[in-house]
Design a protein around this motif. Structure first.
Motif, PDB file in Angstrom:
ATOM      1  N   UNK A  95       0.835  -1.206   0.000  1.00 52.82           N
ATOM      2  CA  UNK A  95       0.000   0.000   0.000  1.00 52.82           C
ATOM      3  C   UNK A  95       0.870   1.256   0.000  1.00 52.82           C
ATOM      4  N   UNK A  96       1.940   1.247   0.770  1.00 54.78           N
ATOM      5  CA  UNK A  96       2.850   2.388   0.792  1.00 54.78           C
ATOM      6  C   UNK A  96       3.537   2.580  -0.558  1.00 54.78           C
ATOM      7  N   UNK A  97       3.903   1.480  -1.190  1.00 51.31           N
ATOM      8  CA  UNK A  97       4.517   1.574  -2.525  1.00 51.31           C
ATOM      9  C   UNK A  97       3.542   2.168  -3.536  1.00 51.31           C
ATOM     10  N   UNK A  98       2.290   1.745  -3.461  1.00 51.15           N
ATOM     11  CA  UNK A  98       1.281   2.280  -4.373  1.00 51.15           C
ATOM     12  C   UNK A  98       1.057   3.765  -4.122  1.00 51.15           C
ATOM     13  N   UNK A  99       0.996   4.165  -2.859  1.00 51.71           N
ATOM     14  CA  UNK A  99       0.835   5.585  -2.531  1.00 51.71           C
ATOM     15  C   UNK A  99       2.004   6.397  -3.073  1.00 51.71           C
ATOM     16  N   UNK A 100       3.201   5.890  -2.874  1.00 50.41           N
ATOM     17  CA  UNK A 100       4.392   6.597  -3.355  1.00 50.41           C
ATOM     18  C   UNK A 100       4.397   6.706  -4.868  1.00 50.41           C
ATOM     19  N   UNK A 101       3.998   5.646  -5.541  1.00 46.65           N
ATOM     20  CA  UNK A 101       3.963   5.658  -7.000  1.00 46.65           C
ATOM     21  C   UNK A 101       2.989   6.712  -7.522  1.00 46.65           C
ATOM     22  N   UNK A 102       1.827   6.798  -6.919  1.00 47.02           N
ATOM     23  CA  UNK A 102       0.826   7.772  -7.356  1.00 47.02           C
ATOM     24  C   UNK A 102       1.324   9.191  -7.108  1.00 47.02           C
ATOM     25  N   UNK A 103       1.967   9.422  -5.985  1.00 44.20           N
ATOM     26  CA  UNK A 103       2.495  10.761  -5.686  1.00 44.20           C
ATOM     27  C   UNK A 103       3.594  11.129  -6.664  1.00 44.20           C
ATOM     28  N   UNK A 104       4.472  10.187  -6.969  1.00 42.84           N
ATOM     29  CA  UNK A 104       5.544  10.453  -7.940  1.00 42.84           C
ATOM     30  C   UNK A 104       4.959  10.732  -9.315  1.00 42.84           C
ATOM     31  N   UNK A 105       3.957   9.957  -9.712  1.00 45.71           N
ATOM     32  CA  UNK A 105       3.312  10.208 -11.002  1.00 45.71           C
ATOM     33  C   UNK A 105       2.667  11.591 -11.042  1.00 45.71           C
ATOM     34  N   UNK A 137       5.175  17.766 -16.541  1.00 42.23           N
ATOM     35  CA  UNK A 137       5.419  17.192 -17.866  1.00 42.23           C
ATOM     36  C   UNK A 137       4.321  17.591 -18.847  1.00 42.23           C
ATOM     37  N   UNK A 138       3.081  17.595 -18.390  1.00 45.58           N
ATOM     38  CA  UNK A 138       1.983  17.975 -19.284  1.00 45.58           C
ATOM     39  C   UNK A 138       2.100  19.431 -19.708  1.00 45.58           C
ATOM     40  N   UNK A 139       2.458  20.300 -18.774  1.00 44.13           N
ATOM     41  CA  UNK A 139       2.625  21.717 -19.093  1.00 44.13           C
ATOM     42  C   UNK A 139       3.805  21.936 -20.040  1.00 44.13           C
ATOM     43  N   UNK A 140       4.941  21.283 -19.761  1.00 45.43           N
ATOM     44  CA  UNK A 140       6.122  21.475 -20.603  1.00 45.43           C
ATOM     45  C   UNK A 140       5.885  20.963 -22.016  1.00 45.43           C
ATOM     46  N   UNK A 171      -5.149  11.549 -12.422  1.00 41.36           N
ATOM     47  CA  UNK A 171      -6.320  11.603 -11.542  1.00 41.36           C
ATOM     48  C   UNK A 171      -7.036  10.261 -11.506  1.00 41.36           C
ATOM     49  N   UNK A 172      -7.127   9.619 -12.640  1.00 39.67           N
ATOM     50  CA  UNK A 172      -7.789   8.319 -12.698  1.00 39.67           C
ATOM     51  C   UNK A 172      -7.010   7.275 -11.900  1.00 39.67           C
ATOM     52  N   UNK A 173      -5.697   7.285 -12.017  1.00 36.95           N
ATOM     53  CA  UNK A 173      -4.882   6.347 -11.242  1.00 36.95           C
ATOM     54  C   UNK A 173      -5.011   6.605  -9.739  1.00 36.95           C
ATOM     55  N   UNK A 233      -8.400   2.513  -0.120  1.00 34.72           N
ATOM     56  CA  UNK A 233      -9.285   3.302   0.726  1.00 34.72           C
ATOM     57  C   UNK A 233      -8.597   4.370   1.542  1.00 34.72           C
ATOM     58  N   UNK A 234      -7.392   4.761   1.165  1.00 34.54           N
ATOM     59  CA  UNK A 234      -6.653   5.782   1.900  1.00 34.54           C
ATOM     60  C   UNK A 234      -7.047   7.165   1.392  1.00 34.54           C
ATOM     61  N   UNK A 235      -7.412   8.033   2.307  1.00 36.36           N
ATOM     62  CA  UNK A 235      -7.877   9.371   1.941  1.00 36.36           C
ATOM     63  C   UNK A 235      -6.785  10.197   1.259  1.00 36.36           C
ATOM     64  N   UNK A 236      -5.524   9.863   1.507  1.00 38.98           N
ATOM     65  CA  UNK A 236      -4.424  10.585   0.863  1.00 38.98           C
ATOM     66  C   UNK A 236      -4.498  10.474  -0.660  1.00 38.98           C
ATOM     67  N   UNK A 237      -4.959   9.349  -1.147  1.00 37.62           N
ATOM     68  CA  UNK A 237      -5.086   9.183  -2.591  1.00 37.62           C
ATOM     69  C   UNK A 237      -6.180  10.074  -3.152  1.00 37.62           C
ATOM     70  N   UNK A 238      -7.193  10.311  -2.346  1.00 41.83           N
ATOM     71  CA  UNK A 238      -8.249  11.235  -2.753  1.00 41.83           C
ATOM     72  C   UNK A 238      -7.730  12.675  -2.754  1.00 41.83           C
ATOM     73  N   UNK A 239      -6.816  12.981  -1.845  1.00 43.89           N
ATOM     74  CA  UNK A 239      -6.202  14.305  -1.834  1.00 43.89           C
ATOM     75  C   UNK A 239      -5.305  14.520  -3.049  1.00 43.89           C
TER      76      UNK A 239
END
Length: 150
Positions: free
Chosen positions: A46-56, A63-66, A103-105, A114-120
């Motif tokens: 779960x921590x790895x998934x959270x970290x991956x989403x934050x890094x993305x 990247x999208x802006x550039x 956002x979809x990821x 179910x971690x609220x941080x992902x919703x943030x």
């Protein structure tokens, strides 16, 4: 395709993506609050998934802006308004889809753990998506198109 039709398509793409993401977020929040997370993960996974989403999110937003800014600068200034808007539309579509993907990821991650941080994270990237509203005046100004060329 006319220039006015290209402007309408840009706004249509924007509204479809933002509305569908808002609906999916509401459904995800409702589902997780009623049933809990879909998949129970170990703490390390779960921590790895959270970290991956934050890094993305941290990489996807700039990247999208550039990418978009670089593509807009590369548009030939001698082209007619229609051609400029078609090239802008493709660049804008890629920018919006990059933000939409992150956002979809983050929503899928929220559904899984179910971690609220992902919703943030979703809310943060969704805010950037909302800030990218395609105003007619800003598009024409960015592409150096006069209103009379439309």
């Amino acid at each position: 395709m006319t220039a006015k039709k290209a402007l309408k398509q840009i706004k249509l793409i924007y509204f479809i993506v933002t509305i569908l993401l808002a609906v999916f977020a509401a459904l995800s929040l409702f589902f997780v609050s009623m049933n809990g997370p879909v998949y129970i993960m170990e703490a390390g996974a779960a921590n790895n998934l959270k970290s991956l989403i934050i890094i993305l999110a941290l990489a996807g937003i700039p990247a999208s802006y550039m990418f978009h800014n670089r593509k807009v600068r590369q548009i030939n200034k001698e082209l007619n308004a229609n051609s400029k808007l078609q090239q802008f539309r493709m660049s804008y579509f890629i920018k919006i889809m990059t933000l939409e993907g992150v956002t979809l990821l983050s929503l899928l991650s929220y559904l899984m753990i179910g971690n609220i941080n992902q919703l943030l994270v979703f809310a943060l990237v969704y805010l950037f998506l909302i800030l990218n509203y395609p105003k007619r005046a800003s598009i024409l100004d960015e592409l150096e198109i006069n209103e009379s060329e439309l």
